[in-house]
Write an enzyme that holds these catalytic residues in place. Sequence first.
Site, mmCIF file in Angstrom:
data_model
loop_
_atom_site.group_PDB
_atom_site.id
_atom_site.type_symbol
_atom_site.label_atom_id
_atom_site.label_comp_id
_atom_site.label_asym_id
_atom_site.label_seq_id
_atom_site.Cartn_x
_atom_site.Cartn_y
_atom_site.Cartn_z
ATOM 1 N N GLU A 182 0.828 -1.199 0.000
ATOM 2 C CA GLU A 182 0.000 0.000 0.000
ATOM 3 C C GLU A 182 0.866 1.254 0.000
ATOM 4 O O GLU A 182 1.622 1.494 0.943
ATOM 5 C CB GLU A 182 -0.893 -0.009 1.249
ATOM 6 C CG GLU A 182 -1.678 1.271 1.451
ATOM 7 C CD GLU A 182 -2.320 1.349 2.830
ATOM 8 O OE1 GLU A 182 -2.865 2.399 3.149
ATOM 9 O OE2 GLU A 182 -2.271 0.353 3.569
ATOM 10 N N ASP B 41 -1.089 -1.157 5.612
ATOM 11 C CA ASP B 41 -0.913 -0.514 6.912
ATOM 12 C C ASP B 41 -1.871 -1.086 7.949
ATOM 13 O O ASP B 41 -2.945 -1.603 7.616
ATOM 14 C CB ASP B 41 -1.157 0.996 6.797
ATOM 15 C CG ASP B 41 -0.078 1.693 5.970
ATOM 16 O OD1 ASP B 41 0.988 1.093 5.780
ATOM 17 O OD2 ASP B 41 -0.319 2.835 5.525
ATOM 18 N N ASP C 278 -4.064 0.220 9.869
ATOM 19 C CA ASP C 278 -5.078 1.208 10.214
ATOM 20 C C ASP C 278 -6.342 0.923 9.419
ATOM 21 O O ASP C 278 -6.431 -0.087 8.705
ATOM 22 C CB ASP C 278 -4.564 2.637 9.969
ATOM 23 C CG ASP C 278 -4.160 2.888 8.519
ATOM 24 O OD1 ASP C 278 -4.446 2.022 7.646
ATOM 25 O OD2 ASP C 278 -3.568 3.935 8.232
ATOM 26 N N ASP D 147 -7.678 2.462 6.787
ATOM 27 C CA ASP D 147 -7.475 2.466 5.340
ATOM 28 C C ASP D 147 -6.768 1.203 4.877
ATOM 29 O O ASP D 147 -7.108 0.616 3.844
ATOM 30 C CB ASP D 147 -6.660 3.705 4.919
ATOM 31 C CG ASP D 147 -7.494 4.980 4.938
ATOM 32 O OD1 ASP D 147 -8.733 4.865 4.934
ATOM 33 O OD2 ASP D 147 -6.904 6.080 4.971
#
Length: 641
Positions: free
Chosen positions: A432, A505, A507, A509
């Site tokens: 990503e 990641d 998180d 997103d």
Amino acid sequence: MAEEKLTDTQKADSYTAEDIQVLGGREAVRKRPGMYIGSTDYRGLHHLVYEVVYNSVDESMAGYCDKINVIIHSDESISVEDNGRGIPVDIQKKTGVSALETVMTVLHAGAKFGGKTYQVSGGLHGVGASVVNALSEWVSVEVRRDGNLYRQQYREGIPEAPVAIVGESCGTGTTTTFKFDPKIFNDASYDFKTLTERMREIAYLNKGLEISITDRRVDKEQTYYFEGGITGFVRHLNHNRITIHRLPIAIYKKVDSSMVEVAIQYNDGYSETNFSFANCINTQDGGTHLTGFRSAMTRVINDYAYKNKMVKDSDPSIMGDDCREGLVSIVSVKLPEPQFEGQTKGKLGNAEMKSMVESVVVDQLALYFEEHPDEAKKIIDKVLTSARARDAARKARDLIIKKNSLDGGSLPGKLAECSEKEPSLCELFLVEGDSAGGSAKQGRNRRFQAILPLRGKILNVEKAAPDKMLSHEEIRAIITALGAGIDDDFDFNRLRYHRVVLMTDADVDGSHIRTLLLTFFFRHMSKLIANGGLYIAQPPLYRIKQGQNERWVYNDAEKEEVLKEFKGKSVDIQRYKGLGEMSAEQLWNTTMNPATRTMLTVEVEDAVGADATFNLLMGDQVPPRKAFIQAHAKQVKNLDI
């Protein structure tokens, strides 16, 4: 004469009849259980239950059983009770012991071979009960028959005593209770959800059969009974989708001693959902029955569309893929002598089933279209829309191929290729963002690790037409980099990397992008998942440092354990939300180095459940997704907003 002594080399080279180890049935099963149940892990453990249940289902398919009860006891033992005829207990002439003991201890012994007792049967063809017995710490079988209650008990597959009458019985049937052998299945425990989903599937496939499952460990119970059979199965699969026609189309015919049953219903989506079965066994890799069904669908739809002048001169030809877009279908056949490819029964091989299924579906679907012209028109319109989109997608695909050929067959420009050319040794990281991609490119092992950075959110293919999907730059880059094609054209032999790793990641997103990627691979590269080629990287959440002592931890529970170990005030805790926050060396040491990394393998244990989950989370229908989020909101951990 002096005794001739062999040297160590001569002893090693000698190979005589004495070197041949002969294992009896029970010993062979215990020594090589994977040959009979696939594995000794989670899947093999649950397979034991299925094998005992299949014996009861055989009684149901023969018309003698309409209730099956499955109980998970607190000690992880399992009971399967049915109201069938009860396993015979009289002496079996060839073995000299009771038929019950023969069935439970002798491989390939049972009523499934002659075709007299069971014209149709599932399971492991006469080895199911004996395999479960051999792999269990203990087994107890009770038979209700002839007004008597008979019982026999076994330990590690060996009878403790002959069959004995222990009382009177009301009605008939068999109850088998077994406890898996912990020496074979280590740290094992049954999953109620996994078992209930399989029991529900069996109930759908045998209309009029009631199956209940009770978990006495946690006081749960579920009962399944479907008078509509597989049409209810299709409705269940489509319950969160917008359907093109209100009711599933039901097709049924008995041909000699075989039976063909099909249920179909179209929705407004772009993915095909199909489950095929032979004698209630899920044929995950399809086979002749599925081939016959698909040929029939294409033939009937083409014939009806051209006969009723629904196809314009400018329209592309209707192909099989067009007929299956948005189609939810169940194909179930029952036949006397099923021939499966492999012990796990992933594919049906009976050649006669192709023509039989094709003939039945062609006749009955064509008749349905003639009798329901409004629904037929809706289906043909859906298929023609798919054909036009597929033609546009083909042009987009051809453009990619043409561009690659003009560029000398070039790969995506942002792909950092590895030097190794043997696919089985290569792995591709889908990373990503450019920042993390840069760290990964610097920290990787260039010999066997390739990096493909992905910019922004990936397209949600659950809601995208094929032409739109193939016009999406990041999707095209993934397809081109892997080189194996997509959907039915996917060829594992052309795959450039046998390990594909999703590295996003930690998180919100990152989780969303990972879900979008999983949706793409599940819908369009399922064979990669089936071959164990898709992984999820597990980057650390924290770096905890105290002086020269540094630890990387992957969840909050682990963090608390480390903090207990690191006593004192001078503890530095760093939370990593993004891969780009780590240096190239840190990313290599924690997430990419095969010697130290942790990765999750993506597997599909329950295809029905996976299909429903992807549709729920990524489909068009908002209310079911909202309800799901509200129901599970309190279970969320580490929500990063």
